[in-house]
Design a protein around this motif. Structure first.
Motif, PDB file in Angstrom:
ATOM      1  N   ASN A 102     -40.922 -16.920  52.201  1.00  0.00           N
ATOM      2  CA  ASN A 102     -40.595 -17.039  53.623  1.00  0.00           C
ATOM      3  C   ASN A 102     -41.297 -18.263  54.227  1.00  0.00           C
ATOM      4  OD1 ASN A 102     -40.224 -16.741  56.372  1.00  0.00           O
ATOM      5  ND2 ASN A 102     -40.425 -14.517  56.301  1.00  0.00           N
ATOM      6  N   PRO A 103     -40.526 -19.232  54.736  1.00  0.00           N
ATOM      7  CA  PRO A 103     -41.141 -20.435  55.309  1.00  0.00           C
ATOM      8  C   PRO A 103     -41.865 -20.181  56.636  1.00  0.00           C
ATOM      9  CG  PRO A 103     -38.754 -20.507  55.568  1.00  0.00           C
ATOM     10  CD  PRO A 103     -39.072 -19.290  54.750  1.00  0.00           C
ATOM     11  N   ALA A 104     -41.692 -19.010  57.216  1.00  0.00           N
ATOM     12  CA  ALA A 104     -42.369 -18.694  58.478  1.00  0.00           C
ATOM     13  C   ALA A 104     -43.876 -18.526  58.279  1.00  0.00           C
ATOM     14  CB  ALA A 104     -41.784 -17.427  59.089  1.00  0.00           C
ATOM     15  N   PHE A 105     -44.293 -18.245  57.048  1.00  0.00           N
ATOM     16  CA  PHE A 105     -45.716 -18.067  56.762  1.00  0.00           C
ATOM     17  C   PHE A 105     -46.304 -19.363  56.225  1.00  0.00           C
ATOM     18  CE2 PHE A 105     -43.985 -13.715  55.938  1.00  0.00           C
ATOM     19  CZ  PHE A 105     -44.583 -13.092  57.030  1.00  0.00           C
ATOM     20  N   SER A 106     -47.536 -19.663  56.633  1.00  0.00           N
ATOM     21  CA  SER A 106     -48.210 -20.864  56.135  1.00  0.00           C
ATOM     22  C   SER A 106     -48.729 -20.610  54.720  1.00  0.00           C
ATOM     23  CB  SER A 106     -49.387 -21.219  57.047  1.00  0.00           C
ATOM     24  OG  SER A 106     -50.421 -20.249  56.900  1.00  0.00           O
ATOM     25  N   ALA A 107     -49.086 -21.681  54.041  1.00  0.00           N
ATOM     26  CA  ALA A 107     -49.639 -21.568  52.693  1.00  0.00           C
ATOM     27  C   ALA A 107     -50.903 -20.705  52.713  1.00  0.00           C
ATOM     28  CB  ALA A 107     -49.939 -22.948  52.121  1.00  0.00           C
ATOM     29  N   GLN A 108     -51.728 -20.894  53.736  1.00  0.00           N
ATOM     30  CA  GLN A 108     -52.962 -20.114  53.872  1.00  0.00           C
ATOM     31  C   GLN A 108     -52.648 -18.632  54.006  1.00  0.00           C
ATOM     32  OE1 GLN A 108     -56.317 -21.105  53.875  1.00  0.00           O
ATOM     33  NE2 GLN A 108     -56.740 -18.916  53.898  1.00  0.00           N
ATOM     34  N   GLU A 109     -51.650 -18.288  54.814  1.00  0.00           N
ATOM     35  CA  GLU A 109     -51.277 -16.890  55.017  1.00  0.00           C
ATOM     36  C   GLU A 109     -50.742 -16.266  53.731  1.00  0.00           C
ATOM     37  OE1 GLU A 109     -49.935 -16.691  59.705  1.00  0.00           O
ATOM     38  OE2 GLU A 109     -48.591 -17.680  58.275  1.00  0.00           O
ATOM     39  N   LYS A 110     -49.939 -17.022  53.003  1.00  0.00           N
ATOM     40  CA  LYS A 110     -49.385 -16.520  51.748  1.00  0.00           C
ATOM     41  C   LYS A 110     -50.489 -16.276  50.726  1.00  0.00           C
ATOM     42  CE  LYS A 110     -44.944 -18.859  52.326  1.00  0.00           C
ATOM     43  NZ  LYS A 110     -44.057 -19.919  51.815  1.00  0.00           N
ATOM     44  N   ALA A 111     -51.390 -17.245  50.578  1.00  0.00           N
ATOM     45  CA  ALA A 111     -52.489 -17.105  49.618  1.00  0.00           C
ATOM     46  C   ALA A 111     -53.397 -15.941  50.008  1.00  0.00           C
ATOM     47  CB  ALA A 111     -53.284 -18.407  49.524  1.00  0.00           C
ATOM     48  N   SER A 112     -53.700 -15.821  51.290  1.00  0.00           N
ATOM     49  CA  SER A 112     -54.557 -14.729  51.764  1.00  0.00           C
ATOM     50  C   SER A 112     -53.910 -13.370  51.537  1.00  0.00           C
ATOM     51  CB  SER A 112     -54.877 -14.898  53.251  1.00  0.00           C
ATOM     52  OG  SER A 112     -55.654 -16.048  53.449  1.00  0.00           O
ATOM     53  N   ALA A 113     -52.614 -13.285  51.816  1.00  0.00           N
ATOM     54  CA  ALA A 113     -51.908 -12.014  51.644  1.00  0.00           C
ATOM     55  C   ALA A 113     -51.909 -11.595  50.175  1.00  0.00           C
ATOM     56  CB  ALA A 113     -50.479 -12.136  52.148  1.00  0.00           C
ATOM     57  N   LEU A 114     -51.647 -12.535  49.282  1.00  0.00           N
ATOM     58  CA  LEU A 114     -51.634 -12.226  47.858  1.00  0.00           C
ATOM     59  C   LEU A 114     -53.036 -11.846  47.377  1.00  0.00           C
ATOM     60  CD1 LEU A 114     -49.918 -11.970  45.355  1.00  0.00           C
ATOM     61  CD2 LEU A 114     -50.184 -14.421  44.972  1.00  0.00           C
ATOM     62  N   ALA A 115     -54.042 -12.549  47.874  1.00  0.00           N
ATOM     63  CA  ALA A 115     -55.423 -12.231  47.507  1.00  0.00           C
ATOM     64  C   ALA A 115     -55.813 -10.837  48.000  1.00  0.00           C
ATOM     65  CB  ALA A 115     -56.376 -13.277  48.063  1.00  0.00           C
ATOM     66  N   GLN A 116     -55.336 -10.454  49.181  1.00  0.00           N
ATOM     67  CA  GLN A 116     -55.648  -9.124  49.711  1.00  0.00           C
ATOM     68  C   GLN A 116     -54.958  -8.035  48.907  1.00  0.00           C
ATOM     69  OE1 GLN A 116     -54.588  -9.385  53.857  1.00  0.00           O
ATOM     70  NE2 GLN A 116     -56.717  -9.750  54.473  1.00  0.00           N
ATOM     71  N   VAL A 117     -53.731  -8.270  48.491  1.00  0.00           N
ATOM     72  CA  VAL A 117     -53.004  -7.278  47.700  1.00  0.00           C
ATOM     73  C   VAL A 117     -53.738  -7.018  46.383  1.00  0.00           C
ATOM     74  CG1 VAL A 117     -50.874  -6.900  46.387  1.00  0.00           C
ATOM     75  CG2 VAL A 117     -50.753  -7.721  48.738  1.00  0.00           C
ATOM     76  N   CYS A 118     -54.311  -8.056  45.833  1.00  0.00           N
ATOM     77  CA  CYS A 118     -54.981  -7.949  44.524  1.00  0.00           C
ATOM     78  C   CYS A 118     -56.488  -8.154  44.670  1.00  0.00           C
ATOM     79  CB  CYS A 118     -54.410  -8.989  43.571  1.00  0.00           C
ATOM     80  SG  CYS A 118     -52.643  -8.931  43.387  1.00  0.00           S
ATOM     81  N   GLU A 119     -57.059  -7.734  45.774  1.00  0.00           N
ATOM     82  CA  GLU A 119     -58.437  -8.089  46.096  1.00  0.00           C
ATOM     83  C   GLU A 119     -59.485  -7.643  45.077  1.00  0.00           C
ATOM     84  OE1 GLU A 119     -60.484  -6.437  49.608  1.00  0.00           O
ATOM     85  OE2 GLU A 119     -58.960  -4.887  49.562  1.00  0.00           O
ATOM     86  N   GLU A 120     -59.241  -6.572  44.356  1.00  0.00           N
ATOM     87  CA  GLU A 120     -60.231  -6.115  43.375  1.00  0.00           C
ATOM     88  C   GLU A 120     -60.378  -7.088  42.216  1.00  0.00           C
ATOM     89  OE1 GLU A 120     -59.516  -2.120  42.106  1.00  0.00           O
ATOM     90  OE2 GLU A 120     -59.458  -1.370  44.145  1.00  0.00           O
ATOM     91  N   ALA A 121     -59.327  -7.820  41.901  1.00  0.00           N
ATOM     92  CA  ALA A 121     -59.342  -8.709  40.744  1.00  0.00           C
ATOM     93  C   ALA A 121     -59.587 -10.166  41.111  1.00  0.00           C
ATOM     94  CB  ALA A 121     -58.029  -8.599  39.983  1.00  0.00           C
ATOM     95  N   VAL A 122     -59.338 -10.553  42.355  1.00  0.00           N
ATOM     96  CA  VAL A 122     -59.384 -11.965  42.731  1.00  0.00           C
ATOM     97  C   VAL A 122     -60.799 -12.395  43.109  1.00  0.00           C
ATOM     98  CG1 VAL A 122     -58.463 -13.713  44.299  1.00  0.00           C
ATOM     99  CG2 VAL A 122     -56.993 -11.875  43.493  1.00  0.00           C
ATOM    100  N   THR A 123     -61.278 -13.431  42.426  1.00  0.00           N
ATOM    101  CA  THR A 123     -62.599 -14.008  42.695  1.00  0.00           C
ATOM    102  C   THR A 123     -62.469 -15.069  43.790  1.00  0.00           C
ATOM    103  OG1 THR A 123     -62.280 -15.750  41.055  1.00  0.00           O
ATOM    104  CG2 THR A 123     -63.271 -13.681  40.281  1.00  0.00           C
ATOM    105  N   GLU A 124     -63.597 -15.628  44.215  1.00  0.00           N
ATOM    106  CA  GLU A 124     -63.573 -16.693  45.221  1.00  0.00           C
ATOM    107  C   GLU A 124     -62.830 -17.915  44.673  1.00  0.00           C
ATOM    108  OE1 GLU A 124     -64.386 -16.674  48.478  1.00  0.00           O
ATOM    109  OE2 GLU A 124     -64.665 -14.533  48.107  1.00  0.00           O
TER     110      GLU A 124
END
Length: 178
Positions: free
Chosen positions: A50-72
């Motif tokens: 979806n182009p309505a979301f910024s790259a930062q929002e997309k990356a943050s959303a994906l990181a939140q969905v998989c937050e247990e596995a995603v490192t800094e």
């Protein structure tokens, strides 16, 4: 499919280089597998496109969905992928990363399809033989398919050894027809 892997290869290689420098190859492999599985979910894939979301929002959303596995560093990697519109390449990146990991570990995944269930001794003998032939540690996965009639089909990467009766019958029929 080759185009996707061609585009994904530099991203997988970069991730592997960072992971191997830090000694966290297994952790990165796990993280990339989880992220790849997440991006295969239709609703999340649609949101990532979806182009309505910024790259930062997309990356943050994906990181939140998989937050247990995603490192800094994983979050920074996701942001880089998002900025380059490559988040949906995560399944291909994870697959290539796994290949780099296995090559680094001098290991190979081998899938064996047999007409009848293999005994533990047969699996061990086959793994030992393939290990010697491929000069790698073999991770063997065995599946039964009665349609083969007899014999086995061995698959690893782009190497396929068809020792099945069905395969031999098909070769014979092809020779007769030509």
């Amino acid at each position: 499919m080759a185009e996707v892997k061609t585009v994904a290869r530099p991203y997988a290689k970069a991730a592997f280089e960072v992971a191997s420098e830090q000694g966290s190859v297994a952790q990165w492999a796990n993280m990339l597998d989880i992220l790849a599985d997440a991006t295969k979910q239709p609703k999340l894939a649609a949101a990532l496109q979806n182009p309505a979301f910024s790259a930062q929002e997309k990356a943050s959303a994906l990181a939140q969905v998989c937050e247990e596995a995603v490192t800094e560093q994983g979050k920074a990697y996701l942001l880089s992928l998002a900025e380059n519109k490559r988040l949906l390449l995560l399944p291909a990146i994870a697959e290539l990363f796994t290949q780099f990991k296995l090559n680094f570990e001098k290991a190979v995944d081998v899938n064996v399809t047999s007409a009848f269930p293999l005994s533990t001794e047969q699996e061990q003998a086959l793994a030992a033989s393939l290990s010697k032939k491929l000069d790698r540690e073999v991770n063997l996965t065995s599946v039964t398919d009665a349609a083969l009639i007899g014999g086995v089909i061995i698959r690893t990467g782009d190497l396929i050894i068809d020792g099945s009766v069905r395969g031999k019958i098909a070769k014979l029929a092809e020779a007769i027809n030509s």
